[in-house]
Design an enzyme around this catalytic site. Structure first.
Site, PDB file in Angstrom:
ATOM      1  N   ASP A 181       0.766  -1.249   0.000  1.00  0.00           N
ATOM      2  CA  ASP A 181       0.000   0.000   0.000  1.00  0.00           C
ATOM      3  C   ASP A 181       0.800   1.306   0.000  1.00  0.00           C
ATOM      4  O   ASP A 181       0.504   2.200  -0.762  1.00  0.00           O
ATOM      5  CB  ASP A 181      -0.956   0.036   1.195  1.00  0.00           C
ATOM      6  CG  ASP A 181      -1.882  -1.169   1.226  1.00  0.00           C
ATOM      7  OD1 ASP A 181      -1.745  -2.064   0.373  1.00  0.00           O
ATOM      8  OD2 ASP A 181      -2.746  -1.210   2.107  1.00  0.00           O
ATOM      9  N   GLU A 423       1.758  -9.321  11.618  1.00  0.00           N
ATOM     10  CA  GLU A 423       1.499  -8.921  10.230  1.00  0.00           C
ATOM     11  C   GLU A 423       2.825  -8.662   9.504  1.00  0.00           C
ATOM     12  O   GLU A 423       3.023  -9.059   8.371  1.00  0.00           O
ATOM     13  CB  GLU A 423       0.632  -7.651  10.250  1.00  0.00           C
ATOM     14  CG  GLU A 423       0.135  -7.193   8.891  1.00  0.00           C
ATOM     15  CD  GLU A 423      -0.727  -5.936   8.975  1.00  0.00           C
ATOM     16  OE1 GLU A 423      -0.877  -5.373  10.089  1.00  0.00           O
ATOM     17  OE2 GLU A 423      -1.252  -5.515   7.928  1.00  0.00           O
TER      18      GLU A 423
END
Ligand code: GLC
Length: 453
Positions: A181, A423
Site C-alpha cells: 500500500d 502482520e
C-alpha cells in the site's frame, strides 16, 4: 544475509511442532466458514491475495477448505472478469466500509455482493496450482476445470482493460492494487502529482492529529507502524477519484488520473500466466490465441523496466514511461517472475546478500536499509513480510539458489517462532509489528514447514 540470528538452543527442533500448532490456531480463529479474514479486528473482510496465500498454507491442513478459500473469491468476480481486492462482509456494522466503495455504481459488479472497485496482485493461478498439487489426479483435473474459466476471464480482463497499448505490462490505478500500500515509489508519485489541495492544507496547518481519531488501524497498532495520516488521506482521495468514474478504466485514463506499471504486480502476473498455461495444459484446454499472444509479449516486457545504469528493475509511469527510481523490494521480484536471464538473476541475488541493502538479520526488508525512505517499523517502508519472502524463496529455488532459499526459509520461520504471528516484522530486530495473529503469516509458516520436509 550475512548476519544471521544466532541459532539458540530452543530454536533447534522440537520447536517446530509448537509453531505449527500455534499458526494452525490462528487460521482457525480467523476462519469465517468459506473464507479467512486477514486478522480479527483490523481486517474484517475477504482480501484477494490474502486468500491466495492462505489457501497455499491451508492445502496442507485441509485441502477442501483450501479450495473453498479460493472458490469464495469468485463470488466477488465482476462480469468483465475483474477480481476485486476486497469482498465485504455483509454484517450491518460494516455498512460504512461498503459505502466507501459503492461497487454497485459499476454495471459489471456482482448482484448482492459488495466489493471494492479495484484489484490486487494476481496470485490466484499460483494458489489454484499449488492446491492442485495436494489432490489426486482425478480431483486435480476437476479442480482445474472448475477454476479455469474464471482465471481465463481474469487474465483476459487484465490484458484488455489494463494493457490498452498492448505493451505486455499491465497498469495499476491505486497503490492498494499493488498490495504494498504505501511503498515508496507509489508514495512519491502520490505526493508529487496527486496530493489534493485539502490534504496539503492539513499538512500546512498540522491538523492531521484530528483525523487520527477516525482511523480503525490506530486502535490496533501504534501510529509509527502504520501509514502517516497524510498518506491515508491521499489514498482515500485517490480512491474517491476512481469511484467518481465508477471504476471505469477508460474514463479514468482519459481524465489523466495516475497510472503505473508496477514491477511487483507485473512479476506476479508473469508467473501467474505460466501457471495458467500449466493448468490449461493439464486439462487439455486451448487458451484463446489472443491471450496467448499477450502472454508471450509479457515474457520479454520486464526488460523495459531494466535500468542498465543502476543495474536494477523499476516500476514505470504508464503515460510518460518514466522509470520510478525509488528503491523498494519490488527490485527482487523478477526472481519470482522467472523470465529474466540467469545473469540478471545473479545481480538481484547479490542485492539480497548485501547486509546494507536487503540482507539484515531478518530479511527481506520491504525497502533496502540504505534508502533514505527506510523505516524499520512502518508498514511497506522497511519491515519484512512473510508473503514477499515466500515469493522470493520460490524464485530463488527456480534459479537454482537452493542454499539461499533454505537460509531465507530458516530466518523467516525463526522470525515468527521468536516473535509471534505478526502482520510484519522489524527486519533488524525481528520485533513483531502491525496486527497480531495475521493469517498469511500463519499460512505461509505452514507451507514453509511442510516444504522443508
Ligand atoms: C493491507 C496490506 C495488503 C493486504 C491487506 C489485508 O492493506 O497492505 O497487502 O492485502 O492489508 O491484509
Amino acid at each position: 544475509m550475512s548476519e544471521k540470528p544466532k541459532e539458540s538452543e530452543e530454536s533447534d527442533e522440537p520447536a517446530a511442532p509448537d509453531l505449527l500448532e500455534q499458526v494452525t490456531t490462528v487460521l482457525k480463529q480467523n476462519d469465517r466458514g468459506n473464507y479467512t479474514v486477514p486478522s480479527e479486528n483490523l481486517y474484517p473482510h475477504q482480501w484477494l491475495w490474502d486468500s491466495c496465500f492462505i489457501a497455499i498454507g491451508l492445502r496442507w491442513l485441509d485441502v477442501d477448505r483450501a479450495q473453498a478459500e479460493l472458490t469464495s473469491l469468485l463470488r466477488g468476480q465482476w462480469s468483465n472478469g475483474m477480481l476485486p481486492n476486497m469482498i465485504f462482509s455483509d454484517a450491518p456494522q460494516y455498512r460504512r466500509d461498503r459505502g466507501v466503495w459503492r461497487s454497485w455504481l459499476n454495471a459489471n459488479s456482482p448482484d448482492g455482493v459488495a466489493t471494492s472497485g479495484i484489484t490486487q496482485p494476481p496470485m490466484l493461478a499460483e494458489a489454484v496450482w499449488q492446491v492442485g498439487q495436494r489432490l489426486n489426479a482425478a480431483e486435480r483435473k476437476a479442480w482445474y476445470k472448475q477454476m479455469l474459466p474464471s482465471l481465463v476471464a481474469y487474465h483476459t480482463w487484465l490484458y484488455t482493460d489494463r494493457d490498452p497499448h498492448q505493451e505486455g505490462l499491465v497498469l495499476q490505478l491505486h497503490p492498494w492494487e499493488t498490495g504494498l500500500d504505501n511503498t515508496p515509489p507509489w508514495m512519491a508519485e502520490l505526493h508529487e502529482h496527486v496530493m489534493p489541495v485539502w490534504v496539503r492544507a492539513i499538512r500546512a496547518t498540522h491538523t492531521d492529529g484530528i483525523v487520527n481519531l477516525f482511523r480503525r488501524d490506530l486502535h490496533y497498532s501504534p501510529p509509527g507502524q502504520r501509514f502517516s495520516t497524510l498518506e491515508v488521506l491521499s489514498l482515500y482521495d485517490a480512491q474517491r477519484r476512481l469511484r467518481r468514474k465508477a471504476y471505469d478504466t477508460d474514463k479514468i485514463l482519459r481524465h489523466g488520473l495516475f497510472s503505473i506499471q508496477d514491477l511487483t504486480y507485473n512479476c506476479i502476473f508473469i508467473r501467474a500466466n505460466t501457471h495458467l498455461q500449466e493448468i490449461a495444459k493439464a486439462v487439455r484446454h486451448e487458451l484463446p490465441a489472443e491471450l496467448l499472444a499477450s502472454i508471450q509479449k509479457s515474457e520479454q516486457a520486464l526488460e523495459k523496466l531494466w535500468d542498465e545504469y543502476a543495474k536494477t528493475y523499476w516500476s514505470r509511469d504508464f503515460v510518460t514511461h518514466r522509470l520510478l527510481k525509488v528503491p523498494s523490494v519490488a527490485t527482487l521480484l523478477p526472481l519470482y517472475a522467472g523470465t529474466i536471464s540467469k545473469e540478471r538473476a545473479a545481480v538481484l541475488v547479490r542485492l539480497l546478500e548485501d547486509d546494507k541493502k536487503f540482507g539484515p538479520a531478518y530479511p527481506v526488508p520491504s525497502v533496502p536499509l540504505d534508502s533514505p525512505n527506510f523505516d524499520p517499523d512502518r508498514y511497506w517502508q522497511g519491515p519484512s513480510w512473510m508473503n514477499i519472502n515466500w515469493l522470493i524463496i520460490d524464485g530463488l529455488k527456480r534459479y537454482g539458489y537452493h542454499d539461499h532459499a533454505a537460509a531465507l526459509t530458516e530466518t523467516s520461520l525463526e522470525m515468527v517462532r521468536r516473535n509471534g504471528v505478526a502482520e510484519y516484522f522489524d527486519p533488524v530486530t525481528g520485533e513483531p509489528l502491525g496486527a497480531h495473529n495475521f493469517s498469511w503469516t500463519a499460512a505461509l509458516v505452514v507451507d514453509m514447514l511442510h516444504q522443508k520436509q
